[in-house]
Structure formats: structure tokens, C-alpha cells
Design a protein around this motif. Structure first.
Motif, mmCIF file in Angstrom:
data_model
loop_
_atom_site.group_PDB
_atom_site.id
_atom_site.type_symbol
_atom_site.label_atom_id
_atom_site.label_comp_id
_atom_site.label_asym_id
_atom_site.label_seq_id
_atom_site.Cartn_x
_atom_site.Cartn_y
_atom_site.Cartn_z
ATOM 1 N N ASN A 22 0.876 -1.252 -0.025
ATOM 2 C CA ASN A 22 0.065 0.032 -0.020
ATOM 3 C C ASN A 22 0.765 1.310 -0.007
ATOM 4 N N THR A 23 2.063 1.247 0.810
ATOM 5 C CA THR A 23 2.897 2.448 0.944
ATOM 6 C C THR A 23 3.547 2.583 -0.409
ATOM 7 N N GLN A 26 1.285 3.924 -3.070
ATOM 8 C CA GLN A 26 1.015 5.385 -2.778
ATOM 9 C C GLN A 26 2.086 6.265 -3.152
ATOM 10 N N THR A 27 3.247 5.939 -2.929
ATOM 11 C CA THR A 27 4.474 6.659 -3.106
ATOM 12 C C THR A 27 4.722 6.620 -4.518
ATOM 13 N N VAL A 30 1.248 8.978 -5.954
ATOM 14 C CA VAL A 30 1.211 10.404 -5.323
ATOM 15 C C VAL A 30 2.415 10.407 -4.280
ATOM 16 N N VAL A 33 1.971 12.739 -1.133
ATOM 17 C CA VAL A 33 1.404 12.399 0.013
ATOM 18 C C VAL A 33 2.181 11.805 1.064
ATOM 19 N N THR A 34 2.920 10.705 0.371
ATOM 20 C CA THR A 34 3.896 10.025 1.367
ATOM 21 C C THR A 34 4.906 11.163 2.009
ATOM 22 N N GLN A 37 3.254 13.146 4.643
ATOM 23 C CA GLN A 37 2.981 12.098 5.798
ATOM 24 C C GLN A 37 4.335 12.082 6.673
ATOM 25 N N ASN A 97 9.491 5.431 1.021
ATOM 26 C CA ASN A 97 8.748 4.412 1.423
ATOM 27 C C ASN A 97 9.552 3.817 2.632
ATOM 28 N N ASN A 100 8.439 6.285 5.605
ATOM 29 C CA ASN A 100 7.101 6.117 5.977
ATOM 30 C C ASN A 100 6.787 4.597 6.727
#
Length: 116
Positions: A22-23, A26-27, A30, A33-34, A37, A97, A100
Motif C-alpha cells: 500500500n505504501t 501510494q509513493t 502520489v 502524499v507520502t 506524511q 517508503n 514511511n
């Protein structure tokens, strides 16, 4: 931020991007966004401001290096500013990654895939 020479290692290797799919997705889709965060988790700035800062050249690398250094300090991970900067420049997506996954470890699934 001082160099930590006798700390622990990152809980996820730099090339462990797929440890949390998922991470990883996401990375890849977008990264801002990571990035947001991560800078918020390090205490550098708010998530939305961080996500917007990802689009500002030079400043985004400075903020990212400060954030990565703070994450290392908070978690007691060994390293220094030089390695942080080199990692950001040459392995950006992997570094996002890794940071995060360090700050937001994956929670065990509520459903077990094992068969009885």
C-alpha cells in the motif's frame, strides 16, 4: 542533528519497498502524499504544507533531509547527514517508503489467511 554511530538499523531495508504494498503504490502514484506524511511525522511541518513543499525545488530536498534526520534521531537509527542526502538524491522513492514504514509500521491484518 548529531551523527548517530551506535544506533540500530532501519526496520525496513532501503530496497524493501514491497514490504508494504500500500505504501509502495501510494509513493509511486502520489509521492507528495507520502512526503507530507513523513515530514509531519518528523515534526517539521503540517502534512498538507509538506505535500505542497514537495513541488518546490531545492527547498523540498532541504526539508526532506531535515525530516529524514529527525526520523533517524527519534528512532535511534545510526546514520549521518551525508548518507541521508545521498539516499534522497539517488534512491528517492525507496527513501520515502523506508521513512514511511519506519514511522507507520504495518498493523497485522484482522483477517487471517491461514487455513486450519
Amino acid at each position: 542533528m548529531a551523527e548517530i554511530t551506535d544506533g540500530k538499523e532501519w526496520s525496513n531495508h532501503l530496497c524493501g519497498c514491497f514490504n508494504n504494498i500500500n505504501t509502495c503504490l501510494q509513493t509511486f502514484i502520489v509521492p507528495c502524499v507520502t512526503y507530507g506524511q513523513n515530514v509531519e511525522a518528523s515534526g517539521e511541518c503540517h502534512c498538507i504544507v509538506g505535500a505542497l513543499a514537495a513541488f518546490v525545488p531545492i527547498y523540498n530536498w532541504i526539508l526532506w533531509a531535515k525530516s529524514r534526520g529527525k526520523i533517524r534521531e527519534m528512532k535511534g537509527i545510526r546514520g549521518d547527514k551525508t548518507n541521508d542526502c545521498l539516499t534522497i538524491i539517488f534512491c528517492g522513492f525507496c527513501a520515502l517508503n523506508q521513512e514511511n514504514m519506519e514511522m507507520f509500521p504495518a498493523q497485522p491484518s484482522s483477517q487471517s489467511m491461514a487455513r486450519d
